[in-house]
Enzyme design. Sequence first.
Site, PDB file in Angstrom:
ATOM      1  N   LEU A  58     -15.039   5.694  15.453  1.00  0.00           N
ATOM      2  CA  LEU A  58     -14.955   6.816  14.502  1.00  0.00           C
ATOM      3  C   LEU A  58     -16.356   7.243  14.099  1.00  0.00           C
ATOM      4  O   LEU A  58     -17.221   6.391  13.869  1.00  0.00           O
ATOM      5  CB  LEU A  58     -14.208   6.373  13.236  1.00  0.00           C
ATOM      6  CG  LEU A  58     -12.752   5.974  13.397  1.00  0.00           C
ATOM      7  CD1 LEU A  58     -12.237   5.393  12.078  1.00  0.00           C
ATOM      8  CD2 LEU A  58     -11.914   7.178  13.821  1.00  0.00           C
ATOM      9  N   HIS A  76     -18.876   4.650   2.848  1.00  0.00           N
ATOM     10  CA  HIS A  76     -18.562   3.422   2.114  1.00  0.00           C
ATOM     11  C   HIS A  76     -19.578   3.244   0.981  1.00  0.00           C
ATOM     12  O   HIS A  76     -20.701   3.759   1.058  1.00  0.00           O
ATOM     13  CB  HIS A  76     -18.661   2.193   3.041  1.00  0.00           C
ATOM     14  CG  HIS A  76     -17.529   2.077   4.013  1.00  0.00           C
ATOM     15  ND1 HIS A  76     -17.732   2.019   5.373  1.00  0.00           N
ATOM     16  CD2 HIS A  76     -16.195   1.992   3.833  1.00  0.00           C
ATOM     17  CE1 HIS A  76     -16.555   1.916   5.986  1.00  0.00           C
ATOM     18  NE2 HIS A  76     -15.613   1.893   5.065  1.00  0.00           N
ATOM     19  N   CYS A 101     -22.496  -3.622   7.775  1.00  0.00           N
ATOM     20  CA  CYS A 101     -21.161  -3.506   8.376  1.00  0.00           C
ATOM     21  C   CYS A 101     -20.918  -4.537   9.474  1.00  0.00           C
ATOM     22  O   CYS A 101     -19.784  -4.886   9.781  1.00  0.00           O
ATOM     23  CB  CYS A 101     -20.974  -2.134   9.010  1.00  0.00           C
ATOM     24  SG  CYS A 101     -21.728  -0.789   8.132  1.00  0.00           S
TER      25      CYS A 101
HETATM   26  C1  CIR Z   1     -15.829   3.611  10.748  1.00  0.00           C
HETATM   27  O1  CIR Z   1     -15.849   4.838  10.571  1.00  0.00           O
HETATM   28  O2  CIR Z   1     -14.982   2.891  10.239  1.00  0.00           O
HETATM   29  C2  CIR Z   1     -16.872   2.991  11.641  1.00  0.00           C
HETATM   30  N1  CIR Z   1     -17.212   3.896  12.696  1.00  0.00           N
HETATM   31  C3  CIR Z   1     -18.100   2.623  10.836  1.00  0.00           C
HETATM   32  C4  CIR Z   1     -17.834   1.553   9.835  1.00  0.00           C
HETATM   33  C5  CIR Z   1     -19.026   1.204   9.034  1.00  0.00           C
HETATM   34  N2  CIR Z   1     -18.757   0.134   8.145  1.00  0.00           N
HETATM   35  C6  CIR Z   1     -19.324   0.004   6.949  1.00  0.00           C
HETATM   36  O3  CIR Z   1     -20.039   0.896   6.488  1.00  0.00           O
HETATM   37  N3  CIR Z   1     -19.020  -1.076   6.260  1.00  0.00           N
END
Ligand code: CIR
Length: 255
Positions: A18, A163, A250
């Site tokens: 995503l 986030h 993340c």
């Molecule tokens: C998402 O949109 O869920 C992933 N592409 C990126 C997640 C990043 N996670 C975070 O900031 N804890």
Amino acid sequence: MFKNVIVRVPSSSISEGLTSANEGKPIYSKALMQHENYVSALTKTGVNVTVLEPQDDFPDSCFVEDVALCTSKCAIVTRPGALSRRKEAALPDMIAALEKFYENIEYIKDPGTVEAGDIMMVGDHFYIGLSARTNEEGAKQMIEILEKYGLSGQMVEMKEMLHLKTGLAYLENNNLLVAGEFKQAPEFEKFNKIEIDMEEAYGANCIWINDYVIVPEGYPVVQKKIEELGYKVLVVDTSEFRKIDGGLSCLSLRF
Ligand code: CIR
């Protein structure tokens, strides 16, 4: 002090992760190399690293931070707000890894949604961002669970960031990196705020581990400010993860 870290190796499907960024798709071989460098940096801080296998069905599954909150008393398995990520939280190898370290494992339940990238730990207190991924019901369940274990939590309104920790990093000793919408937020007034300008906002997603701070490569102002605070700095390139909105925090669960 953190003793343990859990990470998951990126899968070849990472190009389908995503994203809201317009920076092209991650290059798998480069993402793998950057992930290996990330694990090496973590190891330098003295933690024990558990490395989980890639999961091709889940392009975003290397972002393990979102699927569990690891506290000093319990682990709380989340229920991600992004539909393509929902089943990541219950992957058997992740639950088994958590069970190795925790007697108490709790779960966020429908209709609650939480991604733990929205949760920032400051000692025994947890700030929970209400984002497009974490809803009020999920945050309420999270606070109830935390209180059951003598911990506490509060909700933080959010408008722009993906986030909460996209724009905030707690570096212990009251030091807080803040970017974007959180610069003026009343909840964070009491901290020694290190403000990061828009051009380097991505660099605000650093991680403190045992007196080291891991900083993404390419953010010299952020790096300098952190060095001036006296931390030992380790730099890791995360360019491939940035393409799908992911950063340093993340990529791991730290506890
Ligand atoms: C998402 O949109 O869920 C992933 N592409 C990126 C997640 C990043 N996670 C975070 O900031 N804890």
